[in-house]
Design a protein around this motif. Structure first.
Motif, PDB file in Angstrom:
ATOM      1  N   LYS A   1      -8.875  74.250  25.278  1.00 26.77           N
ATOM      2  CA  LYS A   1      -9.886  73.211  25.507  1.00 26.77           C
ATOM      3  C   LYS A   1     -10.481  73.364  26.913  1.00 26.77           C
ATOM      4  O   LYS A   1     -11.704  73.277  27.090  1.00 26.77           O
ATOM      5  CB  LYS A   1      -9.252  71.819  25.339  1.00 26.77           C
ATOM      6  N   ALA A   2      -9.635  73.616  27.911  1.00 29.33           N
ATOM      7  CA  ALA A   2     -10.114  73.812  29.280  1.00 29.33           C
ATOM      8  C   ALA A   2     -11.042  75.027  29.361  1.00 29.33           C
ATOM      9  O   ALA A   2     -12.058  74.995  30.063  1.00 29.33           O
ATOM     10  CB  ALA A   2      -8.928  73.982  30.236  1.00 29.33           C
TER      11      ALA A   2
ATOM     12  N   GLU B   1     -12.932  76.211  26.999  1.00 21.55           N
ATOM     13  CA  GLU B   1     -14.201  75.826  26.375  1.00 21.55           C
ATOM     14  C   GLU B   1     -15.059  74.982  27.338  1.00 21.55           C
ATOM     15  O   GLU B   1     -16.255  75.227  27.496  1.00 21.55           O
ATOM     16  CB  GLU B   1     -13.883  75.034  25.102  1.00 21.55           C
ATOM     17  N   ILE B   2     -14.434  74.013  27.987  1.00 20.36           N
ATOM     18  CA  ILE B   2     -15.154  73.139  28.926  1.00 20.36           C
ATOM     19  C   ILE B   2     -15.657  73.939  30.125  1.00 20.36           C
ATOM     20  O   ILE B   2     -16.824  73.838  30.509  1.00 20.36           O
ATOM     21  CB  ILE B   2     -14.259  71.969  29.384  1.00 20.36           C
ATOM     22  N   LEU B   3     -14.780  74.732  30.727  1.00 20.41           N
ATOM     23  CA  LEU B   3     -15.166  75.515  31.903  1.00 20.41           C
ATOM     24  C   LEU B   3     -16.257  76.519  31.576  1.00 20.41           C
ATOM     25  O   LEU B   3     -17.191  76.710  32.359  1.00 20.41           O
ATOM     26  CB  LEU B   3     -13.951  76.228  32.501  1.00 20.41           C
ATOM     27  N   ASN B   4     -16.166  77.140  30.421  1.00 25.11           N
ATOM     28  CA  ASN B   4     -17.186  78.098  30.005  1.00 25.11           C
ATOM     29  C   ASN B   4     -18.553  77.413  29.919  1.00 25.11           C
ATOM     30  O   ASN B   4     -19.570  77.998  30.301  1.00 25.11           O
ATOM     31  CB  ASN B   4     -16.805  78.743  28.681  1.00 25.11           C
ATOM     32  N   GLY B   5     -18.575  76.177  29.434  1.00 20.92           N
ATOM     33  CA  GLY B   5     -19.826  75.437  29.333  1.00 20.92           C
ATOM     34  C   GLY B   5     -20.383  75.013  30.678  1.00 20.92           C
ATOM     35  O   GLY B   5     -21.599  74.927  30.869  1.00 20.92           O
ATOM     36  N   ILE B   6     -19.514  74.764  31.638  1.00 17.18           N
ATOM     37  CA  ILE B   6     -19.947  74.286  32.956  1.00 17.18           C
ATOM     38  C   ILE B   6     -20.262  75.433  33.910  1.00 17.18           C
ATOM     39  O   ILE B   6     -21.316  75.449  34.550  1.00 17.18           O
ATOM     40  CB  ILE B   6     -18.862  73.377  33.579  1.00 17.18           C
TER      41      ILE B   6
END
Length: 173
Positions: free
Chosen positions: A22-23, A25-30
Motif C-alpha cells: 500500500k505504501a 502504491e501511495i508513494l508511487n502516486g506522489i
C-alpha cells in the motif's frame, strides 16, 4: 511505511507485506518510483517476502531496490543500508541454492564493509572504533557458514577473515 516497519519488528510479515504494498502504491502516486524512500520500501518488502519464504517476490523487490540505488548513483556510496541489502540478497540466493549469485553479493557485502569501516571509523573516538568495526564486519560470518556451498568458498572466507584482521590491526594503531 512506518506501519510496515513496525509489523516487521513484531514478526507480522504477511501484514507488513500488505502495508508496504500500500505504501509503495501511495508513494508511487506522489513521488514516483525513483527515490530513496521507494528503495527502502522495496528492500523492506523483499525482506518480508523472504521471511514468508516467497523467494520470487523477495528477489523481485530486493533487485528493484538495487536498481533504484543504481539509478540514483547511490550504489557507488557505501552505506549501512546498501550493505544490508547485499547481505539480504546473499541470503536470498543461498536459499535459492544459487552459489554464484550468493558469492557475488557476499563479496560485495564484505568488500563494502571494509570500505565503510575505513571511511567511518576515522571519525569515531579511538575507544569506539573496535566495537564499530565488529558491528559492521559481521558479514564475514556468513561466508564461513557457506564454505561448502559456495564455489571458492574457502577463498572467500579467507578474504573476509584477512580483511577483518587487517582492519582490526589498523584501527588499533
Amino acid at each position: 511505511w512506518i506501519n510496515g516497519t513496525m509489523l516487521i519488528m513484531a514478526g507480522s510479515f504477511e501484514a507488513s507485506i500488505t502495508a508496504f504494498e500500500k505504501a509503495k502504491e501511495i508513494l508511487n502516486g506522489i513521488r514516483g518510483s525513483d527515490n530513496v524512500d521507494m528503495a527502502f520500501i522495496h528492500k523492506s518488502l523483499g525482506l518480508s517476502y523472504l521471511m514468508v519464504d516467497d523467494l520470487l517476490n523477495a528477489e523481485k523487490n530486493l533487485l528493484a531496490a538495487i536498481e533504484i540505488y543504481k539509478s540514483l548513483m547511490l550504489d557507488s556510496i557505501i552505506t549501512k543500508d546498501l550493505l544490508l541489502l547485499y547481505k539480504d540478497l546473499a541470503l536470498l540466493y543461498a536459499l535459492k541454492e544459487s552459489p554464484e549469485e550468493t558469492k557475488k553479493f557476499l563479496e560485495k557485502a564484505i568488500d563494502g564493509s571494509v570500505l565503510y569501516i575505513q571511511e567511518q571509523a576515522q571519525h569515531l573516538p579511538i575507544d569506539q572504533r573496535l566495537n564499530f568495526s565488529k558491528a559492521i564486519s559481521g558479514s564475514y560470518l556468513a561466508s564461513f557458514a557457506g564454505i561448502g556451498f559456495l564455489p571458492n568458498g574457502e577463498e572467500l572466507a579467507l578474504k573476509a577473515r584477512l580483511n577483518r584482521h587487517g582492519l582490526l590491526e589498523e584501527i588499533e594503531k
